[in-house]
Write an enzyme that holds these catalytic residues in place. Structure first.
Site, PDB file in Angstrom:
ATOM      1  N   CYS A   6      -5.587 -13.042  -1.094  1.00 39.43           N
ATOM      2  CA  CYS A   6      -6.824 -12.635  -0.417  1.00 39.43           C
ATOM      3  C   CYS A   6      -6.808 -13.124   1.039  1.00 39.43           C
ATOM      4  CB  CYS A   6      -8.009 -13.235  -1.172  1.00 39.43           C
ATOM      5  SG  CYS A   6      -9.549 -13.117  -0.289  1.00 39.43           S
ATOM      6  N   CYS A   9      -9.350 -15.904   1.695  1.00 36.78           N
ATOM      7  CA  CYS A   9      -8.902 -17.190   1.136  1.00 36.78           C
ATOM      8  C   CYS A   9      -7.866 -17.815   2.060  1.00 36.78           C
ATOM      9  CB  CYS A   9      -8.323 -17.010  -0.261  1.00 36.78           C
ATOM     10  SG  CYS A   9      -9.553 -16.816  -1.571  1.00 36.78           S
ATOM     11  N   GLY A  93     -18.227   0.763   1.560  1.00 37.68           N
ATOM     12  CA  GLY A  93     -17.518   0.328   2.761  1.00 37.68           C
ATOM     13  C   GLY A  93     -16.860  -1.023   2.667  1.00 37.68           C
ATOM     14  N   HIS A  98     -13.436 -10.340  -0.948  1.00 35.19           N
ATOM     15  CA  HIS A  98     -13.901 -11.730  -0.981  1.00 35.19           C
ATOM     16  C   HIS A  98     -15.288 -11.646  -0.346  1.00 35.19           C
ATOM     17  CE1 HIS A  98     -13.018 -16.261  -0.172  1.00 35.19           C
ATOM     18  NE2 HIS A  98     -14.268 -16.027   0.224  1.00 35.19           N
ATOM     19  N   HIS A 100     -18.533 -11.553   1.628  1.00 33.62           N
ATOM     20  CA  HIS A 100     -18.772 -11.960   3.020  1.00 33.62           C
ATOM     21  C   HIS A 100     -20.030 -11.303   3.545  1.00 33.62           C
ATOM     22  CE1 HIS A 100     -16.159  -8.412   2.940  1.00 33.62           C
ATOM     23  NE2 HIS A 100     -16.795  -8.011   4.040  1.00 33.62           N
TER      24      HIS A 100
HETATM   25  P1  5GP Z   1     -16.014  -5.057   4.783  1.00 35.51           P
HETATM   26  O1  5GP Z   1     -15.501  -3.729   5.279  1.00 35.51           O
HETATM   27  O2  5GP Z   1     -15.219  -5.518   3.574  1.00 35.51           O
HETATM   28  O3  5GP Z   1     -17.487  -5.105   4.563  1.00 35.51           O
HETATM   29  O4  5GP Z   1     -15.744  -6.074   5.948  1.00 35.51           O
HETATM   30  C1  5GP Z   1     -14.504  -6.650   6.194  1.00 35.51           C
HETATM   31  C2  5GP Z   1     -14.524  -7.100   7.623  1.00 35.51           C
HETATM   32  O5  5GP Z   1     -13.483  -8.031   7.813  1.00 35.51           O
HETATM   33  C3  5GP Z   1     -14.294  -5.978   8.638  1.00 35.51           C
HETATM   34  O6  5GP Z   1     -15.399  -5.950   9.526  1.00 35.51           O
HETATM   35  C4  5GP Z   1     -12.978  -6.352   9.321  1.00 35.51           C
HETATM   36  O7  5GP Z   1     -12.983  -6.051  10.690  1.00 35.51           O
HETATM   37  C5  5GP Z   1     -12.891  -7.841   9.057  1.00 35.51           C
HETATM   38  N1  5GP Z   1     -11.546  -8.373   8.909  1.00 35.51           N
HETATM   39  C6  5GP Z   1     -10.550  -7.892   8.122  1.00 35.51           C
HETATM   40  N2  5GP Z   1      -9.463  -8.661   8.207  1.00 35.51           N
HETATM   41  C7  5GP Z   1      -9.775  -9.676   9.064  1.00 35.51           C
HETATM   42  C8  5GP Z   1      -9.038 -10.804   9.560  1.00 35.51           C
HETATM   43  O8  5GP Z   1      -7.873 -11.046   9.232  1.00 35.51           O
HETATM   44  N3  5GP Z   1      -9.688 -11.613  10.442  1.00 35.51           N
HETATM   45  C9  5GP Z   1     -10.977 -11.391  10.835  1.00 35.51           C
HETATM   46  N4  5GP Z   1     -11.515 -12.241  11.712  1.00 35.51           N
HETATM   47  N5  5GP Z   1     -11.699 -10.338  10.387  1.00 35.51           N
HETATM   48  C10 5GP Z   1     -11.096  -9.495   9.510  1.00 35.51           C
HETATM   49 ZN    ZN Z   2     -10.659 -14.806  -1.403  1.00 37.69          ZN
END
Ligand code: 5GP
Ligand code: ZN
Length: 113
Positions: A6, A9, A93, A98, A100
């Site tokens: 992950c 993680c 989306g 994990h 967040h």
């Molecule tokens: P989700 O689409 O799952 O709601 O949000 C995931 C978020 O994590 C996205 O806004 C994406 O830009 C961010 N993200 C994905 N990988 C990384 C990473 O390695 N570092 C950081 N700082 N943000 C990440």
């Molecule tokens: Zn995780």
């Protein structure tokens, strides 16, 4: 509680870099790598839960830590207008499985890169 593959993680274990902006006992905050609003911070539980429902129903202390850290950062970095949201499931989306919180605001207090 830990998922080897992950990405969040790995960030929590400091195995891959992130621009950290806040931390508490059970939660960690860093700038989103691909911000979609002028203020875009991610707040995660240090322990691995797949989504906000699993987090809330399994570990109230971690959930409260996530919400407290997100609220503190909102007060520090946004004016009174901000959003705290959790995408849950692919169709909503979610791309990182994990839990967040996205803390976003169109009106940050200071210019953020
Ligand atoms: P989700 O689409 O799952 O709601 O949000 C995931 C978020 O994590 C996205 O806004 C994406 O830009 C961010 N993200 C994905 N990988 C990384 C990473 O390695 N570092 C950081 N700082 N943000 C990440
Ligand atoms: Zn995780």
């Amino acid at each position: 509680m830990v998922n080897e593959n992950c990405v969040f993680c790995k960030i929590a274990r400091k195995e891959i870099p992130a621009k950290f902006v806040g931390e508490s006992d059970l939660a960690l905050a860093f700038w989103d790598v691909s911000p979609r609003q002028p203020l875009h911070i991610l707040v995660i539980p240090k322990l691995h839960y797949a989504n906000v429902a699993e987090l809330t129903l399994s570990d109230e202390a971690s959930m409260i830590s996530v919400m407290k850290l997100a609220s503190e950062l909102a007060i520090a970095h946004a004016d009174e207008s901000f959003r705290i949201s959790f995408n849950t499931g692919e169709a909503a989306g979610q791309t990182v499985f994990h839990a967040h919180a996205h803390l976003t605001s169109r009106t940050p207090k200071v210019e953020v890169a």
